[in-house]
Design a protein around this motif. Structure first.
Motif, short mmCIF file in Angstrom:
data_model
loop_
_atom_site.label_atom_id
_atom_site.label_comp_id
_atom_site.label_asym_id
_atom_site.label_seq_id
_atom_site.Cartn_x
_atom_site.Cartn_y
_atom_site.Cartn_z
N GLY A 1 0.92 -1.10 -0.01
CA GLY A 1 0.00 -0.07 0.12
C GLY A 1 0.78 1.39 -0.29
O GLY A 1 2.00 1.30 -0.68
N ILE A 2 0.27 2.32 0.55
CA ILE A 2 1.02 3.57 0.55
C ILE A 2 1.15 3.79 2.10
O ILE A 2 0.35 4.14 2.72
N PRO A 3 2.33 3.87 2.75
CA PRO A 3 2.59 4.05 4.28
C PRO A 3 2.10 5.56 4.75
O PRO A 3 2.35 6.31 4.08
N GLY A 4 1.00 5.29 5.69
CA GLY A 4 0.68 6.55 6.35
C GLY A 4 -0.50 6.98 5.67
O GLY A 4 -1.05 8.13 5.93
N VAL A 5 -1.12 6.52 4.58
CA VAL A 5 -1.98 6.80 3.39
C VAL A 5 -2.97 5.83 3.51
O VAL A 5 -3.00 4.82 3.17
N ASN A 6 -4.33 6.29 4.10
CA ASN A 6 -5.48 5.41 4.39
C ASN A 6 -6.11 4.87 2.96
O ASN A 6 -6.29 5.53 2.10
#
Length: 354
Positions: A276-281
């Motif tokens: 995914g994209i760390p820190g992005v929900n």
């Protein structure tokens, strides 16, 4: 929950296989027509935007129809091949054809917030919810076949894979209605709390709801056994079973969280987490109908496609503003559409050459 790092800025498939276009409205929904010839998007301004498969790379060819007086709250493919149904704050259920013609199908006393359809063989059904009431209509019909009353507001609707049962989530659980039953009583599956949406296993083995408390609750339909799936940092706004029902893909973390529905799972088994994209929900998920792929939309506007068997990532589009609020594959898996809260729409033909 953890995730594998993906670059926050990248070229995406939309650059070579589709196009984007901006609108001055929140995109509230996206789906493909049953014949896979069109993508449709609903907006907070009451419009329906149609993108023909033949024109996915030419966004100037996409058409806009004013359908609702006020926001369109829900959209689904009609039971006919190339039309769409939308419900709105104007309390109308509307049909929009491929030519942009709009007609009123039904009127209600309250907002129509959920609509779902089923079409297979000779069976064609429409269900929509307004407040505490869900109505079942025959496809193309002019009046309700049945009216389903609930003790609280319906928060989600879903047909099972054979069109024989309709699940309606609401406060303190869900009601499972048997479409052809004459006794007028649902099977009640109870669990205290606010249930915000519903998904049914493709083989009818389980039903799952998203909860207000950043978790999922499920019931095994063979015996009503409860299944609790927790550990999310935020609410689960989107979920979908994979094509064979082995996994349930969900939003609510900075990756796609996938719960196993095989080998006795999800009871006592941890979820799988995709890149995914760390820190992005992750805000929206959609599962591919024929391949082991899940599409994921994120709060920064990025969209990824992930092969959940190999964890290979295919970037669809880069971050570009508002959260992804709509995401859908066509039933043949050949086209993908997405939309965001700040009015960005993307459409791709996944079979097109780069």
């Amino acid at each position: 929950m953890s995730s594998t790092i993906s670059p926050p800025n990248f070229p995406g498939l939309v650059d070579s296989r589709g196009a984007e276009r901006r609108f001055d409205a929140h995109i509230t929904g996206c789906c493909a027509s049953r014949d896979n010839s069109l993508l449709a998007f609903s907006t907070g301004e009451g419009d329906v935007i149609l993108a023909p498969r033949s024109g996915l790379k030419t966004p100037d060819s996409w058409t806009v129809s004013q359908v609702h007086d006020g926001p369109a709250l829900t959209i689904a493919p009609d039971v006919s091949s190339d039309a769409f149904l939308t419900g709105g704050e104007d309390c109308h259920l509307k049909r929009t054809s491929s030519s942009g013609t709009v007609e009123t199908v039904a009127r209600s006393r309250r907002w129509i917030e959920h609509v779902t359809t089923f079409s297979q063989g000779k069976t064609a059904l429409i269900a929509f919810a307004s407040g505490k009431v869900a109505q079942l209509w025959a496809g193309g019909g002019s009046e309700a076949l049945r009216t389903f009353e609930h003790a609280s507001t319906v928060s989600g609707l879903a047909f099972d894979g054979k069109g024989k049962r309709l699940a309606a989530s609401h406060y303190n659980g869900l009601s499972l209605w048997f479409v052809q039953s004459k006794d007028g009583k649902p099977r009640l599956l109870e669990w205290k709390g606010s249930h915000l949406g519903v998904a049914i296993h493709p083989a009818g083995e389980a039903v799952v709801t998203a909860m207000q408390e950043n978790e999922l609750h499920g019931w095994r339909l063979s015996d009503g056994h409860n299944m609790r799936m927790s550990g999310y940092p935020s609410k689960i706004g989107s979920m979908a079973f994979t094509r064979n029902g082995k996994w349930l893909a969900t939003s609510g973390a900075d990756c796609v969280v996938m719960w196993p529905f095989f080998g006795g799972g999800p009871i006592g088994k941890p979820p799988m987490e995709t890149p995914g994209i760390p820190g992005v929900n992750c805000t929206r998920v959609a599962t591919h109908p024929t391949q082991d792929i899940v599409a994921a939309g994120f709060a920064d506007g990025a969209v990824l496609m992930v092969d959940y068997t190999s964890h290979r990532v295919l970037p669809v589009c880069a971050a570009a503003g508002g959260p992804v609020s709509a995401l859908a594959f066509s039933s043949d898996g050949c086209i993908l559409g997405y939309g965001t809260e700040d009015g960005r729409i993307g459409a791709l033909d996944l079979t097109a050459p780069d």
